[in-house]
Design a protein around this motif. Structure first.
Motif, PDB file in Angstrom:
ATOM      1  N   SER A 182      41.347  29.992  27.385  1.00 21.81           N
ATOM      2  CA  SER A 182      40.517  29.951  28.578  1.00 21.81           C
ATOM      3  C   SER A 182      41.371  29.924  29.834  1.00 21.81           C
ATOM      4  CB  SER A 182      39.611  28.719  28.525  1.00 21.81           C
ATOM      5  OG  SER A 182      38.867  28.605  29.712  1.00 21.81           O
ATOM      6  N   LEU A 183      42.423  29.103  29.840  1.00 26.30           N
ATOM      7  CA  LEU A 183      43.296  29.008  31.012  1.00 26.30           C
ATOM      8  C   LEU A 183      43.992  30.334  31.308  1.00 26.30           C
ATOM      9  CD1 LEU A 183      44.888  25.497  30.390  1.00 26.30           C
ATOM     10  CD2 LEU A 183      43.015  26.084  31.931  1.00 26.30           C
ATOM     11  N   MET A 184      44.252  31.115  30.276  1.00 26.65           N
ATOM     12  CA  MET A 184      44.894  32.426  30.477  1.00 26.65           C
ATOM     13  C   MET A 184      44.031  33.365  31.313  1.00 26.65           C
ATOM     14  SD  MET A 184      46.468  32.997  26.651  1.00 26.65           S
ATOM     15  CE  MET A 184      46.744  34.742  26.902  1.00 26.65           C
ATOM     16  N   GLN A 185      42.720  33.145  31.321  1.00 21.24           N
ATOM     17  CA  GLN A 185      41.837  34.030  32.094  1.00 21.24           C
ATOM     18  C   GLN A 185      42.050  33.867  33.596  1.00 21.24           C
ATOM     19  OE1 GLN A 185      40.500  36.168  29.985  1.00 21.24           O
ATOM     20  NE2 GLN A 185      41.398  34.779  28.456  1.00 21.24           N
ATOM     21  N   MET A 186      42.576  32.716  34.007  1.00 23.17           N
ATOM     22  CA  MET A 186      42.916  32.527  35.417  1.00 23.17           C
ATOM     23  C   MET A 186      43.986  33.527  35.829  1.00 23.17           C
ATOM     24  SD  MET A 186      43.018  28.357  35.443  1.00 23.17           S
ATOM     25  CE  MET A 186      43.627  28.265  37.130  1.00 23.17           C
ATOM     26  N   ALA A 187      45.028  33.645  35.002  1.00 23.03           N
ATOM     27  CA  ALA A 187      46.115  34.581  35.306  1.00 23.03           C
ATOM     28  C   ALA A 187      45.650  36.025  35.181  1.00 23.03           C
ATOM     29  CB  ALA A 187      47.296  34.319  34.370  1.00 23.03           C
ATOM     30  N   ARG A 188      44.831  36.322  34.173  1.00 22.38           N
ATOM     31  CA  ARG A 188      44.373  37.703  33.944  1.00 22.38           C
ATOM     32  C   ARG A 188      43.527  38.203  35.114  1.00 22.38           C
ATOM     33  NH1 ARG A 188      41.065  38.991  29.407  1.00 22.38           N
ATOM     34  NH2 ARG A 188      41.880  41.098  29.657  1.00 22.38           N
ATOM     35  N   THR A 189      42.561  37.393  35.546  1.00 26.03           N
ATOM     36  CA  THR A 189      41.710  37.820  36.646  1.00 26.03           C
ATOM     37  C   THR A 189      42.507  37.931  37.950  1.00 26.03           C
ATOM     38  OG1 THR A 189      41.029  35.509  36.975  1.00 26.03           O
ATOM     39  CG2 THR A 189      39.585  36.909  35.648  1.00 26.03           C
ATOM     40  N   SER A 190      43.450  37.007  38.155  1.00 25.34           N
ATOM     41  CA  SER A 190      44.261  37.042  39.378  1.00 25.34           C
ATOM     42  C   SER A 190      45.143  38.281  39.412  1.00 25.34           C
ATOM     43  CB  SER A 190      45.118  35.777  39.474  1.00 25.34           C
ATOM     44  OG  SER A 190      44.311  34.614  39.548  1.00 25.34           O
ATOM     45  N   GLN A 191      45.725  38.639  38.278  1.00 27.61           N
ATOM     46  CA  GLN A 191      46.579  39.825  38.224  1.00 27.61           C
ATOM     47  C   GLN A 191      45.764  41.105  38.436  1.00 27.61           C
ATOM     48  OE1 GLN A 191      49.672  40.023  38.334  1.00 27.61           O
ATOM     49  NE2 GLN A 191      50.114  42.148  37.832  1.00 27.61           N
ATOM     50  N   ALA A 192      44.581  41.152  37.852  1.00 28.54           N
ATOM     51  CA  ALA A 192      43.719  42.321  38.044  1.00 28.54           C
ATOM     52  C   ALA A 192      43.348  42.470  39.518  1.00 28.54           C
ATOM     53  CB  ALA A 192      42.462  42.194  37.184  1.00 28.54           C
ATOM     54  N   LEU A 193      43.092  41.358  40.187  1.00 20.14           N
ATOM     55  CA  LEU A 193      42.767  41.407  41.611  1.00 20.14           C
ATOM     56  C   LEU A 193      43.974  41.797  42.458  1.00 20.14           C
ATOM     57  CD1 LEU A 193      40.408  38.320  41.954  1.00 20.14           C
ATOM     58  CD2 LEU A 193      39.809  40.709  42.404  1.00 20.14           C
ATOM     59  N   ASN A 194      45.169  41.457  41.999  1.00 21.04           N
ATOM     60  CA  ASN A 194      46.385  41.861  42.709  1.00 21.04           C
ATOM     61  C   ASN A 194      46.472  43.390  42.774  1.00 21.04           C
ATOM     62  OD1 ASN A 194      48.932  41.323  44.000  1.00 21.04           O
ATOM     63  ND2 ASN A 194      49.929  41.976  42.106  1.00 21.04           N
ATOM     64  N   HIS A 195      46.209  44.060  41.657  1.00 17.38           N
ATOM     65  CA  HIS A 195      46.200  45.524  41.626  1.00 17.38           C
ATOM     66  C   HIS A 195      45.050  46.077  42.481  1.00 17.38           C
ATOM     67  CE1 HIS A 195      49.389  45.858  38.724  1.00 17.38           C
ATOM     68  NE2 HIS A 195      48.750  45.103  37.851  1.00 17.38           N
ATOM     69  N   PHE A 196      43.907  45.401  42.433  1.00 20.40           N
ATOM     70  CA  PHE A 196      42.744  45.813  43.209  1.00 20.40           C
ATOM     71  C   PHE A 196      43.058  45.772  44.708  1.00 20.40           C
ATOM     72  CE2 PHE A 196      38.746  44.856  45.399  1.00 20.40           C
ATOM     73  CZ  PHE A 196      37.898  45.832  44.882  1.00 20.40           C
ATOM     74  N   HIS A 197      43.665  44.683  45.167  1.00 20.35           N
ATOM     75  CA  HIS A 197      44.021  44.551  46.582  1.00 20.35           C
ATOM     76  C   HIS A 197      45.061  45.594  46.992  1.00 20.35           C
ATOM     77  CE1 HIS A 197      41.618  41.087  47.431  1.00 20.35           C
ATOM     78  NE2 HIS A 197      42.242  40.310  46.569  1.00 20.35           N
ATOM     79  N   ALA A 198      45.992  45.899  46.085  1.00 23.43           N
ATOM     80  CA  ALA A 198      47.035  46.879  46.392  1.00 23.43           C
ATOM     81  C   ALA A 198      46.445  48.262  46.655  1.00 23.43           C
ATOM     82  CB  ALA A 198      48.046  46.944  45.243  1.00 23.43           C
ATOM     83  N   ALA A 199      45.260  48.513  46.109  1.00 19.01           N
ATOM     84  CA  ALA A 199      44.586  49.801  46.321  1.00 19.01           C
ATOM     85  C   ALA A 199      43.816  49.824  47.637  1.00 19.01           C
ATOM     86  CB  ALA A 199      43.647  50.089  45.158  1.00 19.01           C
ATOM     87  N   GLY A 200      43.846  48.720  48.395  1.00 14.22           N
ATOM     88  CA  GLY A 200      43.173  48.675  49.691  1.00 14.22           C
ATOM     89  C   GLY A 200      41.668  48.568  49.608  1.00 14.22           C
ATOM     90  N   LEU A 201      41.163  47.992  48.527  1.00 15.92           N
ATOM     91  CA  LEU A 201      39.723  47.890  48.317  1.00 15.92           C
ATOM     92  C   LEU A 201      39.193  46.523  48.738  1.00 15.92           C
ATOM     93  CD1 LEU A 201      39.726  49.631  44.835  1.00 15.92           C
ATOM     94  CD2 LEU A 201      38.944  50.627  46.998  1.00 15.92           C
ATOM     95  N   LEU A 202      37.883  46.451  48.971  1.00 12.80           N
ATOM     96  CA  LEU A 202      37.247  45.245  49.499  1.00 12.80           C
ATOM     97  C   LEU A 202      36.718  44.362  48.376  1.00 12.80           C
ATOM     98  CD1 LEU A 202      36.042  43.617  51.914  1.00 12.80           C
ATOM     99  CD2 LEU A 202      33.994  45.047  51.686  1.00 12.80           C
TER     100      LEU A 202
END
Length: 292
Positions: A182-202
């Motif tokens: 369960s705790l690993m999902q914190m890192a997984r979602t955060s990393q996915a959002l890092n890529h999302f932000h890098a694409a300049g998306l809202l």
């Protein structure tokens, strides 16, 4: 003349019979709509049908009550545009935690969901969006492996399709029955959002009551725009734990939305009935036409 009178009466009977058949075919009222619940703040009794019509806000005192995920999606998205993702993905008991399987079965029966989050794509005032709504009826909206997987999949889909992302969060935190997974999902979602932000998306997050623990410490605190419902409890540990730790009294309204706004942690407090219009505004000014 007599023939005309009989013809008119026959025509009226046909109209009456057609109306009667439509009435008989009409489905019986949902039994749940006839159920009464008590408002936890004022104690008033509310008919479930009235509560749904009021967006799960107590008509007597204005208290904002927990809102089911599908009801939120129905309220926020344009009619007929919602496409749910990974609806059949089910939580298991990966660590063979005692009693967890029974709790999952009970949560599924009570909520009608397979886990604590519903993910989908749709449109808000014609603008394409990827959206997730958490549901406190499923084990207090806690985040386990399936919740994390559905969120990561949605974020990656939004990145690929160039879609803005909206997450309506409510949670007691990471799900202890799934331990480190369960705790690993914190890192997984955060990393996915890092890529999302890098694409300049809202990315817009809406914090509802409560949003705490590992959810608040990961994807719920990483948005470009952070909104909250009135009175929402927002933080990592709860007030009682903090009070026991510091050994002193906490300020009135500590960790509530108003205090978080005053201290700059959130951008705005938005009443539930205004949320669709608020999201529409941000999506419009950031408009990038993505593909569902």
């Amino acid at each position: 003349m007599m023939k005309d009178a009989f013809s008119q009466r026959k025509d009226r009977l046909k109209v009456f019979q057609a109306a009667r058949e439509r009435l008989l075919r009409r489905p019986a009222p949902d039994r749940d709509d006839l159920r009464n619940i008590n408002c936890p703040l004022c104690g008033g009794r509310i008919l479930m049908a009235d509560l749904r019509a009021a967006l799960y806000i107590c008509p007597a005192c204005g208290q904002t009550l927990p809102m089911p995920a599908h009801a939120r999606l129905e309220n926020l998205l344009d009619p007929g545009t919602m496409k749910e993702r990974q609806e059949g993905l089910k939580t298991t008991n990966p660590l063979a935690f005692p009693g967890y399987s029974d709790k999952l079965d009970r949560a599924r029966r009570q909520s009608g969901l397979n886990d604590s989050v519903v993910t989908a794509t749709g449109r808000i005032d014609g603008l394409a969006v990827a959206i997730a709504c958490m549901d406190s009826r499923f084990m207090m909206g806690s985040m386990g492996v399936v919740c994390g997987e559905k969120l990561v999949s949605l974020i990656e889909h939004a990145s690929k399709r160039k879609l803005p992302l909206v997450i309506v969060a409510t949670s007691g935190g990471a799900r202890m029955q799934e331990g480190i997974l369960s705790l690993m999902q914190m890192a997984r979602t955060s990393q996915a959002l890092n890529h999302f932000h890098a694409a300049g998306l809202l990315y817009i997050v809406v914090l509802t009551d409560p949003t705490t623990g590992g959810v608040m410490a990961s994807f719920a605190s990483l948005a470009d725009i952070t909104l909250a419902e009135p009175g929402a409890l927002i933080g990592f540990a709860g007030p009682r734990v903090i009070q026991q730790t510091v050994g002193g009294d906490l300020p009135e309204g500590f960790q509530r939305a108003a205090a978080q706004l005053e201290n700059g942690f959130i951008d705005a407090i938005v009443p539930r009935e205004d949320l669709r219009r608020e999201l529409q505004f941000y999506l419009t000014i950031h408009r990038k036409e993505g593909r569902l």
